[in-house]
Design a protein around this motif. Sequence first.
Motif, PDB file in Angstrom:
ATOM      1  N   GLN A   1       0.790  -1.232   0.000  1.00 64.87           N
ATOM      2  CA  GLN A   1       0.000   0.000   0.000  1.00 64.87           C
ATOM      3  C   GLN A   1       0.830   1.294   0.000  1.00 64.87           C
ATOM      4  OE1 GLN A   1      -2.784  -0.367   3.242  1.00 64.87           O
ATOM      5  NE2 GLN A   1      -1.199  -0.319   4.805  1.00 64.87           N
ATOM      6  N   ASN A   2       2.120   1.193   0.287  1.00 70.03           N
ATOM      7  CA  ASN A   2       2.935   2.405   0.232  1.00 70.03           C
ATOM      8  C   ASN A   2       3.519   2.658  -1.154  1.00 70.03           C
ATOM      9  OD1 ASN A   2       2.479   3.084   2.914  1.00 70.03           O
ATOM     10  ND2 ASN A   2       4.030   1.610   3.584  1.00 70.03           N
TER      11      ASN A   2
ATOM     12  N   ASN B   1      -7.133   4.502   3.955  1.00 74.19           N
ATOM     13  CA  ASN B   1      -6.695   5.737   3.289  1.00 74.19           C
ATOM     14  C   ASN B   1      -5.671   5.454   2.199  1.00 74.19           C
ATOM     15  OD1 ASN B   1      -8.230   7.553   4.891  1.00 74.19           O
ATOM     16  ND2 ASN B   1      -6.816   7.081   6.574  1.00 74.19           N
ATOM     17  N   LYS B   2      -5.082   4.255   2.263  1.00 71.74           N
ATOM     18  CA  LYS B   2      -4.046   3.923   1.279  1.00 71.74           C
ATOM     19  C   LYS B   2      -4.497   2.807   0.354  1.00 71.74           C
ATOM     20  CE  LYS B   2      -0.143   5.023   4.283  1.00 71.74           C
ATOM     21  NZ  LYS B   2       0.875   4.399   5.131  1.00 71.74           N
ATOM     22  N   THR B   3      -5.466   1.994   0.791  1.00 71.23           N
ATOM     23  CA  THR B   3      -5.915   0.843   0.007  1.00 71.23           C
ATOM     24  C   THR B   3      -7.410   0.965  -0.248  1.00 71.23           C
ATOM     25  OG1 THR B   3      -4.227  -0.619   0.944  1.00 71.23           O
ATOM     26  CG2 THR B   3      -6.183  -1.688   0.070  1.00 71.23           C
TER      27      THR B   3
ATOM     28  N   ASP C   1      -0.728   1.678  -5.912  1.00 68.23           N
ATOM     29  CA  ASP C   1      -2.131   2.038  -5.741  1.00 68.23           C
ATOM     30  C   ASP C   1      -2.813   0.691  -5.477  1.00 68.23           C
ATOM     31  OD1 ASP C   1      -4.526   3.315  -5.799  1.00 68.23           O
ATOM     32  OD2 ASP C   1      -4.636   3.485  -7.978  1.00 68.23           O
TER      33      ASP C   1
END
Length: 329
Positions: free
Chosen positions: A30-31, A73-75, A34
């Motif tokens: 996830q960092n 918020n990231k995935t 996308d």
Amino acid sequence: MKRSLSAVKPTGKLTLGNYIGALKNFPSFQNEYDNFIFVADLHALTLPIDPEYLRNNTRDLVALYLACGLDPNKTTIFLQSDVSEHSELNSILQNYLYMGELSRMTQFKDKSQKMNQNAIGLGLFAYPVLMCADILLYDADVVPIGEDQKQHVELCRDLVHRFNTRYQKDVFVMPEPTIPHVGARIMSLSDPTKKMSKSDEKGDIFLLEDLKSIEKKIMRATTDLGSDIYFDKENKPGISNLLTVYASLKDITIDEATEHFKDCHRYGDFKKEVAAVVCEEIKKIQDRYNEIIASNLVDEVLKEGAEKAKKVAKETLKRVQQTVGIYGK
Ligand code: TYM
């Protein structure tokens, strides 16, 4: 930014195999990517399943995604059935895969062999087509999975090649399976020559299982004759499986795990240490799961996830419809 995508079927209780082969690795994407992770609930219908059980498993799975470290918020976390484009792309793609290649899929062969040959569902047979739609809808560059799903992603690669060649343009992105170096195939504790799967109570460790019961199962795990701890899949499948579990959870190599146990000459002591590491990891997940399941987080995450996923899926479907000659608006 490149895109990563994966999913789990909510057909049963999640196992330590699902965790080590897939879930544990999802947050690391996830960092840098996308990241899209969904619940493959349409896939869960390929074999008979109780509706209430399916609904509960679906909710648990989303809570477990979050408990294992996925950050909404990231995935983008969503349900397959919330994005109707999966089914729409499926109905186009089924014309580009062949019955011969689908009948050679190992998972289909394994599952259908145990069934009444006159009552094998079409959905079970066509399962990999929907999986291709899942992957291609999001232009996924990488697909993190355990070893048993590799053949399906390879079929998807064949499809991309076939489709792009036929229309002479890069309509679909070529996906790459990403398989963990350690733990791509965790074996059953009761029969370490078989894969740990959601339907084998004795040989499974479940992520939501009581810790005492997990410890007991590991202490009773089938092992082989001898007393030394080293990796030898052929002659010591039980010990090799437990070493793999240990190495994966400790984030070390099999060689490092073997070195760690080189002076241990009692299986009982070895199993105790493995059990402690497994229980420690699972306890952390269960604590977070309990908080999440008692909140509204699952519903909130799914609502937002479906909106984000739909946006991407719609665009891809339109591109495919226009390519094949359907009037995609
Ligand atoms: P599923 O639900 O059978 O398994 C989810 C993930 O867990 C991995 N896994 C294992 N890894 C190591 N050892 C084991 N014993 C073990 N058992 C399961 C699987 O390889 C998988 O990564 N068809 C998929 C779900 C799916 C999907 C997708 C995945 C649907 N669409 C698109 C990726 C991309 C499945 O049934 O996984």
